[in-house]
Scaffold this active site. Structure first.
Site, PDB file in Angstrom:
ATOM      1  N   ASP A  80       0.826  -1.203   0.000  1.00  0.00           N
ATOM      2  CA  ASP A  80       0.000   0.000   0.000  1.00  0.00           C
ATOM      3  C   ASP A  80       0.862   1.255   0.000  1.00  0.00           C
ATOM      4  O   ASP A  80       0.338   2.373   0.057  1.00  0.00           O
ATOM      5  CB  ASP A  80      -0.913   0.009   1.220  1.00  0.00           C
ATOM      6  N   TYR A 126       0.762  -0.097  16.023  1.00  0.00           N
ATOM      7  CA  TYR A 126       2.118   0.299  16.355  1.00  0.00           C
ATOM      8  C   TYR A 126       2.134   1.133  17.635  1.00  0.00           C
ATOM      9  O   TYR A 126       1.163   1.847  17.931  1.00  0.00           O
ATOM     10  CB  TYR A 126       2.725   1.126  15.228  1.00  0.00           C
ATOM     11  N   LYS A 181      -0.637  -6.859  13.652  1.00  0.00           N
ATOM     12  CA  LYS A 181       0.729  -6.590  13.207  1.00  0.00           C
ATOM     13  C   LYS A 181       1.316  -5.505  14.097  1.00  0.00           C
ATOM     14  O   LYS A 181       0.644  -4.530  14.437  1.00  0.00           O
ATOM     15  CB  LYS A 181       0.702  -6.109  11.750  1.00  0.00           C
TER      16      LYS A 181
END
Length: 263
Positions: free
Chosen positions: A24, A143, A173
């Site tokens: 992306d 994150y 993730k």
């Protein structure tokens, strides 16, 4: 968990292990190396063993004819490196639009600890509710990022992955803490499958040793972009990552099997 959700998770993984190649970055960085001819890159990484590739919805027609039966994930938010703040991820599509683009799953980027966290909490909570109605898996890219947040601190990373579970994601993730021992805490902080981000492109050995460390710490795989799609041989580096993720090989053996070091 519905039959549809299970079936779609199977399309983006192999035996509950994940090798996802996000591409992306064309929205974020432009048509950088590996993304100008995205068709060739998709063909190479999926021939090399990637379970799934990930893009924004607009390039779906360039993905499907070249993915060799691999799964497809549509990313639903983004920002640019030339905009006012790269951490300010804005919605780019809905779960329903992703399905129309042929997605097997969707993903959303969250910066836990950033000034944009409140809105991103709302976005992820709304997405998991919408996706649940379709039996569509959600990959949360969670994150630890923000003022005074150390993005490699296992406590912060553990908070980020638990954040994703609490809001209803199916796979999460996050960044890598730097070693297997500390990454165990991250993986133990959630019952979701945890996959690591690749980060900036490093040497082949650095990349594969990072993957080996993450797997030893309990990871379920990787979601690795630039280290793969910007490689001089995307298929070969994917084969090396796959050898660790899917065959449990050590780093040296994986590099040799992919032809990236002399036998």
């Amino acid at each position: 968990m519905t039959a549809g959700l299970n079936a779609r998770l199977d399309r983006i993984s192999t035996d509950d292990r994940y090798l996802i190649v996000p591409m992306d970055h064309g929205l974020t960085m432009g048509a950088v190396q590996g993304l100008k001819d995205i068709e060739a890159t998709v063909d190479g990484v999926t021939a090399g063993g990637a379970d799934a590739v990930l893009t924004q919805k607009g390039v779906a027609p360039r993905v499907h004819p070249n993915k060799n039966g691999a799964g497809y994930i549509v990313h639903l938010n983004g920002s640019t490196t030339i905009g006012p703040d790269e951490n300010d991820k804005r919605l780019t599509a809905t779960a329903e639009e992703a399905i129309r683009a042929g997605a097997d799953a969707v993903s959303l980027h969250i910066n836990v600890g950033s000034t944009y966290e409140p809105k991103q909490i709302e976005d992820l909570a709304e997405l998991t509710g919408e996706a649940d109605r379709f039996g569509l898996p959600v990959l949360a890219m969670a994150y630890a990022r923000g003022p005074d947040v150390d993005g490699t601190d296992p406590e912060a990373l553990g908070h980020a992955v638990r954040f994703a579970e609490e809001l209803g994601a199916d796979v999460v993730k996050t960044g890598y803490s730097g070693d297997a021992d500390s990454f165990e805490h991250v993986c133990e902080s959630t019952r979701l499958p945890v996959v690591i981000a690749g980060g900036s492109k490093g040497s082949d050995r650095e990349t594969i040793e990072m993957v080996r460390g993450a797997m030893d710490g309990g990871a379920a795989g990787v979601s690795m972009g630039r280290s793969i799609f910007q490689h001089d041989d995307p298929e070969a580096i994917t084969r090396a990552v796959s050898a660790v993720v899917h065959e449990d090989r050590d780093a040296e053996d994986a590099l040799r099997a992919a032809g990236l070091v002399q036998a």
